[in-house]
Design a protein around this motif. Structure first.
Motif, PDB file in Angstrom:
ATOM      1  N   ARG A  37      -6.539  -3.884  14.053  1.00 50.45           N
ATOM      2  CA  ARG A  37      -5.688  -2.916  14.228  1.00 50.45           C
ATOM      3  C   ARG A  37      -5.199  -1.887  12.871  1.00 50.45           C
ATOM      4  O   ARG A  37      -5.064  -0.878  12.463  1.00 50.45           O
ATOM      5  CB  ARG A  37      -5.284  -2.238  15.514  1.00 50.45           C
ATOM      6  N   SER A  38      -4.145  -2.536  11.942  1.00 46.04           N
ATOM      7  CA  SER A  38      -3.304  -2.426  11.725  1.00 46.04           C
ATOM      8  C   SER A  38      -4.222  -2.208   9.790  1.00 46.04           C
ATOM      9  O   SER A  38      -3.670  -1.321   9.058  1.00 46.04           O
ATOM     10  CB  SER A  38      -2.265  -3.723  11.298  1.00 46.04           C
ATOM     11  N   LYS A  39      -4.832  -2.531   9.773  1.00 50.04           N
ATOM     12  CA  LYS A  39      -5.855  -2.687   8.702  1.00 50.04           C
ATOM     13  C   LYS A  39      -6.696  -1.266   9.031  1.00 50.04           C
ATOM     14  O   LYS A  39      -6.946  -0.567   7.897  1.00 50.04           O
ATOM     15  CB  LYS A  39      -7.332  -4.006   8.702  1.00 50.04           C
ATOM     16  N   GLY A  40      -7.804  -0.512  10.091  1.00 52.18           N
ATOM     17  CA  GLY A  40      -8.079   0.196  10.356  1.00 52.18           C
ATOM     18  C   GLY A  40      -7.155   1.452   9.934  1.00 52.18           C
ATOM     19  O   GLY A  40      -7.511   2.598   9.640  1.00 52.18           O
ATOM     20  N   ALA A  41      -6.102   1.282  10.502  1.00 50.40           N
ATOM     21  CA  ALA A  41      -4.948   2.448  10.360  1.00 50.40           C
ATOM     22  C   ALA A  41      -4.425   2.870   8.477  1.00 50.40           C
ATOM     23  O   ALA A  41      -4.386   3.684   7.985  1.00 50.40           O
ATOM     24  CB  ALA A  41      -3.113   2.468  11.616  1.00 50.40           C
ATOM     25  N   GLY A  42      -4.251   1.443   8.229  1.00 47.44           N
ATOM     26  CA  GLY A  42      -4.407   1.378   6.567  1.00 47.44           C
ATOM     27  C   GLY A  42      -5.271   2.285   5.685  1.00 47.44           C
ATOM     28  O   GLY A  42      -4.931   2.686   4.868  1.00 47.44           O
ATOM     29  N   TRP A  43      -6.113   1.925   6.179  1.00 49.54           N
ATOM     30  CA  TRP A  43      -7.657   2.120   5.579  1.00 49.54           C
ATOM     31  C   TRP A  43      -7.456   3.637   5.844  1.00 49.54           C
ATOM     32  O   TRP A  43      -7.742   4.478   4.442  1.00 49.54           O
ATOM     33  CB  TRP A  43      -8.320   1.517   5.280  1.00 49.54           C
ATOM     34  N   ALA A  44      -7.650   4.237   6.955  1.00 51.29           N
ATOM     35  CA  ALA A  44      -6.934   5.683   7.120  1.00 51.29           C
ATOM     36  C   ALA A  44      -6.256   6.556   6.630  1.00 51.29           C
ATOM     37  O   ALA A  44      -6.811   7.312   6.085  1.00 51.29           O
ATOM     38  CB  ALA A  44      -7.515   5.985   8.818  1.00 51.29           C
ATOM     39  N   SER A  45      -5.130   5.656   6.383  1.00 51.58           N
ATOM     40  CA  SER A  45      -3.280   6.537   5.431  1.00 51.58           C
ATOM     41  C   SER A  45      -4.078   6.655   4.583  1.00 51.58           C
ATOM     42  O   SER A  45      -3.990   7.226   3.794  1.00 51.58           O
ATOM     43  CB  SER A  45      -2.307   5.427   6.813  1.00 51.58           C
ATOM     44  N   ALA A  46      -4.363   4.848   3.540  1.00 52.40           N
ATOM     45  CA  ALA A  46      -4.386   5.572   2.272  1.00 52.40           C
ATOM     46  C   ALA A  46      -6.147   6.205   1.877  1.00 52.40           C
ATOM     47  O   ALA A  46      -5.853   6.686   0.762  1.00 52.40           O
ATOM     48  CB  ALA A  46      -5.172   3.925   1.835  1.00 52.40           C
ATOM     49  N   LEU A  65       1.913   9.656  -2.465  1.00 49.60           N
ATOM     50  CA  LEU A  65       1.354   9.417  -2.104  1.00 49.60           C
ATOM     51  C   LEU A  65      -0.115   8.483  -2.297  1.00 49.60           C
ATOM     52  O   LEU A  65      -0.295   7.714  -1.838  1.00 49.60           O
ATOM     53  CB  LEU A  65       0.858  10.752  -2.039  1.00 49.60           C
ATOM     54  N   ILE A  66       0.226   8.336  -3.702  1.00 52.98           N
ATOM     55  CA  ILE A  66      -0.333   7.495  -4.407  1.00 52.98           C
ATOM     56  C   ILE A  66      -0.237   5.520  -4.265  1.00 52.98           C
ATOM     57  O   ILE A  66      -0.957   4.855  -3.536  1.00 52.98           O
ATOM     58  CB  ILE A  66      -0.923   7.469  -5.713  1.00 52.98           C
ATOM     59  N   GLY A  67       1.317   6.013  -4.218  1.00 54.11           N
ATOM     60  CA  GLY A  67       2.137   4.120  -3.573  1.00 54.11           C
ATOM     61  C   GLY A  67       1.805   4.386  -2.038  1.00 54.11           C
ATOM     62  O   GLY A  67       1.213   3.123  -1.818  1.00 54.11           O
ATOM     63  N   MET A  68       1.170   5.117  -0.995  1.00 52.28           N
ATOM     64  CA  MET A  68       1.012   5.270   0.403  1.00 52.28           C
ATOM     65  C   MET A  68      -0.336   4.838   0.021  1.00 52.28           C
ATOM     66  O   MET A  68      -0.301   3.820   1.311  1.00 52.28           O
ATOM     67  CB  MET A  68       1.630   6.534   0.618  1.00 52.28           C
ATOM     68  N   ALA A  69      -1.011   5.588  -0.787  1.00 50.40           N
ATOM     69  CA  ALA A  69      -2.397   4.601  -0.748  1.00 50.40           C
ATOM     70  C   ALA A  69      -2.811   4.067  -0.577  1.00 50.40           C
ATOM     71  O   ALA A  69      -3.540   2.683   0.063  1.00 50.40           O
ATOM     72  CB  ALA A  69      -3.148   5.691  -1.129  1.00 50.40           C
ATOM     73  N   VAL A  70      -2.127   2.790  -2.051  1.00 52.65           N
ATOM     74  CA  VAL A  70      -2.233   1.374  -1.971  1.00 52.65           C
ATOM     75  C   VAL A  70      -2.456   0.845  -1.616  1.00 52.65           C
ATOM     76  O   VAL A  70      -2.485  -0.136  -0.977  1.00 52.65           O
ATOM     77  CB  VAL A  70      -1.672   1.263  -3.847  1.00 52.65           C
ATOM     78  N   SER A  71      -0.576   0.650  -0.956  1.00 49.92           N
ATOM     79  CA  SER A  71      -0.230   0.129  -0.100  1.00 49.92           C
ATOM     80  C   SER A  71      -1.124   0.188   1.456  1.00 49.92           C
ATOM     81  O   SER A  71      -0.345  -0.477   2.324  1.00 49.92           O
ATOM     82  CB  SER A  71       1.744   0.396   0.037  1.00 49.92           C
ATOM     83  N   GLY A  72      -1.113   0.669   1.747  1.00 55.03           N
ATOM     84  CA  GLY A  72      -2.444   1.180   3.128  1.00 55.03           C
ATOM     85  C   GLY A  72      -3.177   0.016   3.631  1.00 55.03           C
ATOM     86  O   GLY A  72      -2.052  -0.572   4.514  1.00 55.03           O
TER      87      GLY A  72
END
Length: 468
Positions: A383-392, A70-77
């Motif tokens: 859009r990708s960054k918005g989704a990425g930050w929300a996921s992170a 989960l931490i890896g997913m958060a970093v890469s979002g």
């Protein structure tokens, strides 16, 4: 039918399409990509009981391994969200798929818990790049009237992937041990990466935002998207959303133009949904086995969680397209008593499976719904960054789910009390969804969501197609 030298509003081009082969291909490939995420979490959960036995571990020792991914997913979002907005959604999806496949295979040969934790962290980096970029790609090919539906259909891969480890558990685990989950989880994405390389297109809206009005690549995909129009190399594209350079993104853009409160609430809802999902999902197989269920019974009950997610996701997809945030608020509110019911003493296997099914419908359904929301409220350039930050943000918060579960299990918390723990994030999610509903309605002037503010009455709009 438009002719040569035309000017096309790319948003109207996409919104007025009839769903054809290209969009179906994108949704299908993205669904397969999302199977990786669903397979990974469920695979680790299924491997955990035998891994605990083989390596003589206390269950709480696996909490950090669950959370490392989960931490890896958060970093890469945010990181791979940036890659998607800078170099393209297609590139980011390919990189993510390859990283996930390689490190899943390495987990199968990990000699100890420390190496497994490191591999799972890097595996999570690969998985974390899938969400923001598949959301962006599907949102930018989907017409507004079906945007939430197609995004959530794509995210059915999470649920399908979550069911597959139960098949592996029943058919292969007895012969090959816990390692088989990670071997299957590695080979599948590596083969899929080859398919993606040849068949996955780049987003037309991304190409227009990057290249400007004249884009040969956008022309190619636009012609396939809209075979009813005569689109050629002389066609020029315009977009209603402002063009933003992908190299100069700053996180404060997620809070500009009235998005501040919306972004914070999106992060809150992502966190609430993911905390509950990973709390419940990470420990269900271990708890069910400890309570006396067989491997086959545990597999069936765990699979019910993902089947429920499919049903709940399909239902919420149509509701979001019509009612925006309203169904997400309802899912959070209903999810509380449903999750608590899993711990009811004396439930039969059939009743337990039914409660797990309803839990999947509410918990996974709300998570899938929030994935769709991020693809609908942010403009193309971020859009990708918005989704990425929300996921992170959600992934960072959700690391507490498996750890808290392991801590409660180590304290020998009774099952009824154990499943009361998710009530707090679910209640917070319901309240946050009500606030988000208010802000989105104020921004878009209707319950339906969009990537740009509603125009004042009589405001200028771009024509869908015009000739020079």
């Amino acid at each position: 039918m438009a002719g040569s030298g035309q000017v096309i509003d790319i948003d109207s081009l996409v919104d007025s399409q009839k769903i054809g082969a290209l969009v179906v291909r994108i949704v299908a490939l993205s669904l397969l990509v999302q199977c990786a995420d669903g397979f990974d979490l469920a695979a680790m959960s299924y491997a955990a009981p035998e891994l605990i036995h083989s390596w003589h571990l206390a269950p709480s020792k696996l909490g950090p391994v669950f959370s490392a991914g989960l931490i890896g997913m958060a970093v890469s979002g945010p990181l791979l969200g940036y890659v998607g907005d800078r170099f393209g959604r297609r590139v980011a999806i390919l990189v993510s798929t390859l990283v996930y496949g390689v490190f899943s295979l390495l987990m199968a040969v990990a000699p100890d818990l420390q190496v497994m934790l490191l591999c799972r962290f890097i595996l999570g980096i690969g998985l974390g790049g899938l969400l923001p970029n598949t959301v962006a790609l599907n949102a930018e090919f989907a017409p507004r009237r079906l945007r939430a539906t197609l995004i959530i259909v794509m995210f059915m891969g999470l649920a399908v992937g979550g069911i597959l480890p139960s098949v592996v558990a029943i058919t292969l685990q007895a012969h090959f041990g816990w390692q088989v989950f990670f071997v299957v989880g590695g080979i599948g994405p590596l083969l899929l990466a080859v398919v993606l390389y040849f068949l996955l297109p780049e987003s037309i809206k991304f190409l227009v935002a990057r290249d400007g009005e004249v884009s040969p690549s956008a022309t190619k995909w636009a012609a396939q998207l809209r075979p009813d129009l005569r689109i050629d190399k002389h066609t020029r594209f315009v977009a209603a959303a402002p063009r933003q350079g992908t190299h100069d993104f700053k996180p404060n853009l997620l809070f500009a133009d009235g998005l501040g409160g919306i972004t914070l609430l999106v992060w809150l809802l992502f966190s609430a949904a993911l905390i509950v999902n990973f709390f419940v999902n990470s420990w269900m197989p271990t708890l069910f086995r400890a309570s006396g269920l067989s491997i086959d019974q545990t597999a069936v009950t765990q699979a019910a969680y993902y089947v429920g997610g499919i049903v709940g996701g399909l239902l919420i997809s149509r509701l979001i397209d019509r009612w925006g945030i309203v169904p997400i608020m309802a899912y959070f509110a209903i999810g509380g008593p449903v999750v608590a019911a899993i711990g009811t003493p004396g439930l039969s296997h059939m009743a337990l499976t039914g409660m797990v099914f309803l839990t999947g419908a509410c918990v996974l359904g709300s998570q899938l719904g929030m994935n769709a929301v991020t693809g609908m409220i942010y403009p193309t350039s971020i859009r990708s960054k918005g989704a990425g930050w929300a996921s992170a943000v959600g992934r960072f918060a959700s690391t507490g789910g498996p750890i808290v579960g392991g801590w409660l299990i180590a304290r020998r918390t009774p099952l009824p009390q154990l499943f009361l723990a998710p009530l707090a994030p679910l209640a917070i999610g319901a309240i946050g969804a009500a606030l988000l509903l208010y802000l989105c309605h104020r921004r878009f002037r209707e319950l339906r969501l969009g990537e740009t503010r509603a125009q004042p009455a009589g405001g200028d709009t771009l024509p869908p197609i015009s000739r020079n």
